[in-house]
Design a protein around this motif. Structure first.
Motif, PDB file in Angstrom:
ATOM      1  N   THR A 144       6.291  17.340  13.575  1.00  6.95           N
ATOM      2  CA  THR A 144       5.934  18.758  13.393  1.00  6.95           C
ATOM      3  C   THR A 144       4.902  18.988  12.304  1.00  6.95           C
ATOM      4  OG1 THR A 144       7.827  18.964  11.894  1.00  6.95           O
ATOM      5  CG2 THR A 144       8.181  19.558  14.202  1.00  6.95           C
ATOM      6  N   GLY A 145       4.582  17.952  11.500  1.00  7.73           N
ATOM      7  CA  GLY A 145       3.564  18.115  10.459  1.00  7.73           C
ATOM      8  C   GLY A 145       2.256  17.455  10.789  1.00  7.73           C
ATOM      9  N   ARG A 146       2.131  16.939  12.039  1.00  3.26           N
ATOM     10  CA  ARG A 146       0.967  16.116  12.356  1.00  3.26           C
ATOM     11  C   ARG A 146      -0.332  16.914  12.371  1.00  3.26           C
ATOM     12  NH1 ARG A 146       3.006  17.888  16.943  1.00  3.26           N
ATOM     13  NH2 ARG A 146       1.650  18.274  18.750  1.00  3.26           N
ATOM     14  N   THR A 147      -0.281  18.203  12.668  1.00  2.40           N
ATOM     15  CA  THR A 147      -1.507  18.985  12.817  1.00  2.40           C
ATOM     16  C   THR A 147      -2.130  19.364  11.476  1.00  2.40           C
ATOM     17  OG1 THR A 147      -0.675  19.912  14.888  1.00  2.40           O
ATOM     18  CG2 THR A 147      -2.495  21.087  13.800  1.00  2.40           C
ATOM     19  N   ASN A 148      -1.317  19.780  10.511  1.00  2.00           N
ATOM     20  CA  ASN A 148      -1.864  20.363   9.275  1.00  2.00           C
ATOM     21  C   ASN A 148      -1.514  19.618   7.996  1.00  2.00           C
ATOM     22  OD1 ASN A 148      -3.086  22.702  10.530  1.00  2.00           O
ATOM     23  ND2 ASN A 148      -1.015  23.503  10.834  1.00  2.00           N
ATOM     24  N   ALA A 149      -0.693  18.576   8.064  1.00  4.28           N
ATOM     25  CA  ALA A 149      -0.227  17.938   6.824  1.00  4.28           C
ATOM     26  C   ALA A 149      -0.801  16.551   6.599  1.00  4.28           C
ATOM     27  CB  ALA A 149       1.307  17.880   6.823  1.00  4.28           C
ATOM     28  N   ALA A 199       7.961  15.620  24.196  1.00  9.15           N
ATOM     29  CA  ALA A 199       6.749  15.726  23.388  1.00  9.15           C
ATOM     30  C   ALA A 199       6.956  16.825  22.353  1.00  9.15           C
ATOM     31  CB  ALA A 199       5.548  16.073  24.275  1.00  9.15           C
ATOM     32  N   PRO A 200       6.499  16.607  21.132  1.00 10.02           N
ATOM     33  CA  PRO A 200       6.724  17.622  20.089  1.00 10.02           C
ATOM     34  C   PRO A 200       5.948  18.896  20.380  1.00 10.02           C
ATOM     35  CG  PRO A 200       5.246  15.919  19.293  1.00 10.02           C
ATOM     36  CD  PRO A 200       5.759  15.442  20.616  1.00 10.02           C
ATOM     37  N   SER A 201       6.613  20.001  20.245  1.00 14.24           N
ATOM     38  CA  SER A 201       5.958  21.303  20.372  1.00 14.24           C
ATOM     39  C   SER A 201       5.274  21.638  19.062  1.00 14.24           C
ATOM     40  CB  SER A 201       7.000  22.377  20.696  1.00 14.24           C
ATOM     41  OG  SER A 201       6.463  23.654  20.504  1.00 14.24           O
ATOM     42  N   PRO A 202       4.094  22.218  19.099  1.00 17.34           N
ATOM     43  CA  PRO A 202       3.410  22.554  17.842  1.00 17.34           C
ATOM     44  C   PRO A 202       4.172  23.559  17.012  1.00 17.34           C
ATOM     45  CG  PRO A 202       2.317  23.584  19.705  1.00 17.34           C
ATOM     46  CD  PRO A 202       3.325  22.626  20.267  1.00 17.34           C
ATOM     47  N   GLY A 222       7.003   9.678   9.729  1.00 12.85           N
ATOM     48  CA  GLY A 222       6.746  10.006  11.127  1.00 12.85           C
ATOM     49  C   GLY A 222       6.604  11.495  11.367  1.00 12.85           C
ATOM     50  N   VAL A 223       7.180  12.331  10.497  1.00 12.99           N
ATOM     51  CA  VAL A 223       7.028  13.788  10.652  1.00 12.99           C
ATOM     52  C   VAL A 223       5.559  14.170  10.560  1.00 12.99           C
ATOM     53  CG1 VAL A 223       7.582  16.032   9.626  1.00 12.99           C
ATOM     54  CG2 VAL A 223       9.335  14.243   9.748  1.00 12.99           C
ATOM     55  N   ILE A 224       4.836  13.534   9.609  1.00 12.63           N
ATOM     56  CA  ILE A 224       3.414  13.851   9.435  1.00 12.63           C
ATOM     57  C   ILE A 224       2.561  13.087  10.446  1.00 12.63           C
ATOM     58  CG2 ILE A 224       1.468  13.611   7.831  1.00 12.63           C
ATOM     59  CD1 ILE A 224       3.385  14.199   5.551  1.00 12.63           C
ATOM     60  N   ALA A 239       2.191  24.087   5.609  1.00  9.63           N
ATOM     61  CA  ALA A 239       1.645  22.728   5.618  1.00  9.63           C
ATOM     62  C   ALA A 239       0.176  22.723   5.211  1.00  9.63           C
ATOM     63  CB  ALA A 239       1.818  22.109   7.003  1.00  9.63           C
ATOM     64  N   MET A 240      -0.557  23.765   5.593  1.00 11.29           N
ATOM     65  CA  MET A 240      -1.962  23.862   5.181  1.00 11.29           C
ATOM     66  C   MET A 240      -2.082  23.945   3.660  1.00 11.29           C
ATOM     67  SD  MET A 240      -3.622  26.579   7.848  1.00 11.29           S
ATOM     68  CE  MET A 240      -3.579  26.340   9.630  1.00 11.29           C
ATOM     69  N   ILE A 241      -1.271  24.806   3.059  1.00 12.45           N
ATOM     70  CA  ILE A 241      -1.305  24.950   1.603  1.00 12.45           C
ATOM     71  C   ILE A 241      -0.938  23.627   0.939  1.00 12.45           C
ATOM     72  CG2 ILE A 241      -0.207  26.100  -0.362  1.00 12.45           C
ATOM     73  CD1 ILE A 241       0.144  28.574   1.460  1.00 12.45           C
TER      74      ILE A 241
END
Length: 821
Positions: free
Chosen positions: A644-649, A815-818, A638-640, A709-711
């Protein structure tokens, strides 16, 4: 007739080539008529001398130590006078740039040197059994048999460089100490190369028995004629013995021992074995040892590809690399090469046209040093594994010799394609020289094999391996250890707590710990699942207090963390320092269904003899109950997906992960896994640990869900190319439970009953006709089916009225903050 310098009593006749040793007689060198091809030069019987007082025939009889001493004493004195006449110059060194500068003293001294060496052999050969001219070779073999013990205790193991290989067989690094040498079997050495060396160093190698009397005299006359040492009298076998056993001491004793060991060596090893050892042991200048390494260094090719001209050049270097080396003097190297070729022509080793063509060719050579390691941080890590392993020696110095001189073949687990992908992932995200450093470790979850390791940005600037040696606070990426501890204690993912901020907690020692959420305000009531996805500090601070920090320490260690941890409440938020290597190892336990495989980088090690001396098979032990691991995986997905990892992971396949950011943004982490690989990424400034990660590539503040997370995602997407999409095991079903009826009971009793049933409790005071402290109402109502761990609100009477409390409004889900971690 010339008397040797000093009172040696040794006379030399330049016209007949004869010399006289006191109490022995005159000896001359001549070739008997009718000698068959291949027969050895022989020393005939003594001839009349002009001074009868000196004449004494060779004596037959038993070995007499006193007589040997009388024979060798004059030669010892001759050696001393030679050294004095030549000053500090080594009699065996190459000629000076201006040979005439030495003058007559040098010429006579050189003559004395060679004659003294020759006389020594003659004296030794007067031992019984060597006096018969026709049995000279057999006499040498029988009387110079290496001393009473032969070659007992002598090792002919020569230093060899070691090679580190990637999992696919690619060479990662070549490790050489003072002697850069790669052993080459003689079958791989071209015949023309062998012939070139034999031609200039020992043309009668396949005929003598270790000591060549003919070669010694031939060298003597050549040197007398030249006025300097142009040829050496030592055979290849003697040179090998000198280099490996007796050393370079300038003494008569050493020469005698050298001859003894040479004969003994010829008895125990074949000619091909001796030549193979010699060609691999010999020094070729520039720190290069062995013909194979010399071919690589001077010509950038394998020894099998050497040409005639190249072989002659290398053969010519052997006598004096510091003089004939092509980088020392191109002209001398060329002349020496052509001398070798002329000698090969004389011996008819190669056709005349081939020799002429080789002599006409220009010198072509260059420096081809060992390449730099492909992945120096990983190679240094592997070297450390060898140096720390007692299997390779009792002391660290012994292990260093094994590593740099033992000819080891070290096969590692590194996947070069994944390694390149990891390096590129970092380079593509951190594109500026001013960017912080990054470290990455990727482990195959089912085996523990280290598949990729990025230890820093520039090995030349800093050899500190951030992936292994770099320990930093892990921040919120350490929360899963508290989560797993809670799951082991039966706390369900739906366990619910309020998350005020700031929050003050008191530990067992009475110390007050003040906790802030990332947002610096309360996030409301939430489950452990939601608190993990959104990385809410207040929740995990309360959770570690519930389960006990000592238990969290135990869980972290059994999952793979090896650093020291203290049982403090702050452990939940990652205040203790760990390495990316440890984090990848610990997360791999969750990726592998609760089974922890000890990470390793060396697959096996093979020694110079081809024996496997180390083999690492996966060492896997169950660390967690598979059901607990499945629950943890389900939460971390659920983290991804939502957190907090939903945007880049996102990977486009099932994956789990956790972000981590330390106070003041000094460190940023993303650690995650699939069923195949567990990978940890760290970002920060290695030298300035207090420097925050501000204003980097559009991020005012770098947190775990951004650049790390991008890397991570870049690397993981490549790592899974072509791999099947695997699902994580499903967690055990969570069955709803009925809420007990606690209305009308004292609050303390009601709270205990609900907590015993696995619920959490929140209290609100209301006006009620019930006695103060009694539960007037509960929400949800008694009998309601709900998830275990759900929060039950108890409305407690203050005894002031008769009205019923209003139905409570549910707390909004944040709501999760980016930028949450």
């Amino acid at each position: 007739m010339v008397q040797i310098v000093g009172p040696t009593g040794v006379w030399f006749d330049r016209h007949t080539g004869s010399f006289c040793v006191p109490r022995t007689g005159w000896v001359e060198l001549r070739k008997p008529s009718g000698r068959a091809s291949g027969d050895r030069d022989t020393i005939p019987a003594t001839t009349p001398d002009p001074d009868p007082t000196l004449r004494k025939p060779m004596i037959r009889g038993e070995y007499d130590p006193e007589r040997m001493k009388r024979l060798t004493d004059p030669l010892r004195r001759a050696w001393t006078h030679v050294r004095e006449a030549m000053g500090t110059e080594d009699p065996g060194s190459p000629p000076p740039r201006d040979p005439t500068a030495i003058g007559r003293v040098h010429r006579i001294a050189l003559v004395a040197l060679v004659i003294a060496m020759s006389a020594t052999l003659v004296a030794v050969l007067t031992i019984p059994g060597a006096a018969v001219i026709g049995r000279l070779a057999r006499g040498v073999a029988s009387k110079l048999d290496g001393g009473p013990r032969g070659l007992e205790g002598v090792s002919f193991k020569i230093a060899q460089r070691s090679v580190v290989y990637a999992a696919g067989g690619e060479v990662l690094a070549t490790l050489a100490g003072e002697e850069n040498r790669a052993f080459v079997p003689i079958d791989r050495i071209p015949e023309i190369t062998q012939q070139a060396v034999l031609a200039i160093e020992d043309a009668r190698f396949y005929e003598h028995h270790g000591v060549s009397i003919a070669g010694l005299f031939r060298a003597m006359f050549a040197n007398v004629e030249a006025g300097s040492v142009r040829q050496g009298g030592s055979t290849i076998t003697q040179q090998l013995v000198k280099n490996i056993i007796v050393g370079n001491e300038k003494s008569l004793d050493r020469k005698i021992r050298e001859a003894q060991y040479a004969v003994a060596l010829e008895k125990e090893k074949s000619k091909r074995e001796i030549l193979e050892l010699y060609l691999n042991e010999t020094y070729f200048g520039e720190g290069v040892y062995g013909i194979g390494t010399a071919a690589e260094y001077y010509f950038g090719k394998r020894v099998e590809k050497l040409t005639l001209a190249e072989s002659a050049l290398l053969a010519g270097i052997i006598r004096a690399p510091e003089y004939y080396g092509p980088f020392v003097s191109r002209k001398r190297a060329l002349d020496r090469r052509n001398t070798v070729l002329d000698r090969m022509a004389q011996l008819k080793y190669e056709p005349g046209p081939d020799i002429d063509e080789a002599k006409a060719s220009p010198l072509r050579f260059g420096r081809h040093p060992l390449p730099k390691p492909l992945d120096p941080y990983f190679v240094e890590f592997v070297k450390g594994q060898i140096l720390d392993n007692p299997l390779f020696g009792e002391t660290r110095a012994d292990r260093a010799r094994a590593l740099f001189q033992g000819g080891l073949k070290i096969y590692t687990t590194l996947d070069l394609k994944l390694q390149n992908a990891a390096t590129q992932a970092v380079a593509k995200v951190l594109t500026s020289k001013k960017d912080p450093a990054a470290a990455l470790v990727s482990i195959e979850a089912s085996t523990g094999k280290v598949k990729a390791m990025v230890g820093g940005n520039d090995f030349q600037k800093s050899k500190y391996n951030l992936a292994v040696q770099g320990k930093r606070q892990a921040g919120s990426s350490f929360k899963p250890f508290t989560m797993v501890t809670a799951l082991e204690q039966g706390v369900p993912p739906s366990y619910t707590l309020d998350t005020p901020s700031p929050l003050e907690l008191t530990d067992e020692s009475g110390h007050v710990w003040k906790v802030q959420n990332y947002s610096h305000h309360g996030e409301g009531v939430m489950t452990m699942r939601k608190a993990t996805e959104l990385s809410v500090n207040a929740f995990y601070a309360q959770m570690i207090q519930k389960v006990g920090p000592a238990k969290v320490v135990d869980v972290a260690h059994k999952m793979g963390i090896t650093s020291e941890l203290k049982p403090y409440l702050s452990l939940a938020l990652g205040t203790f320092e760990v390495s990316p290597y440890e984090m990848a190892s610990a997360y791999s336990t969750l990726a592998n269904g609760g089974v922890h495989c000890t990470p390793f980088a060396i697959d096996r090690v093979v020694d110079a003899a081809g024996k496997t001396v180390l083999r690492n098979d996966p060492d896997c032990q169950e660390a967690l109950d598979p059901k607990i691991a499945a629950q943890a995986d389900d939460i971390l997905q659920g983290v991804i997906q939502r957190g907090t990892g939903r945007t880049n992971a996102q990977l486009g396949r099932p994956a789990c992960g956790k972000t981590g950011t330390t106070d003041d943004y000094k460190d940023a982490w993303f650690t995650g896994f699939t069923p195949q690989f567990a990978t940890a990424v760290w970002l920060g400034y290695p030298k300035d640990r207090t420097r925050p990660l501000y204003n980097i590539h559009g991020y005012a503040k770098v947190f775990g869900g951004s650049l790390p997370a991008m890397i991570w995602a870049r690397y993981m997407k490549f790592a899974h190319t072509g791999l099947p999409i695997l699902q994580f095991p499903k967690p055990p079903a969570v069955l709803p439970v009925a809420i007990p009826d606690v209305t009308g009971k004292p609050f303390d009793q009601a709270k205990s009953e609900l907590e015993a049933a696995g619920f959490t409790v929140r209290q609100e005071t209301v006006s009620s006709s019930l006695a103060p402290g009694m539960v007037a109402q509960q929400d949800p109502a008694a009998g309601t089916q709900t998830d275990p761990g759900s929060m039950i609100t108890l409305f407690v009477s203050d005894g002031s009225g008769s009205g019923e409390p209003p139905s409570p409004e549910p707390s909004p889900s944040p709501a999760p903050s980016p930028e949450q971690t």
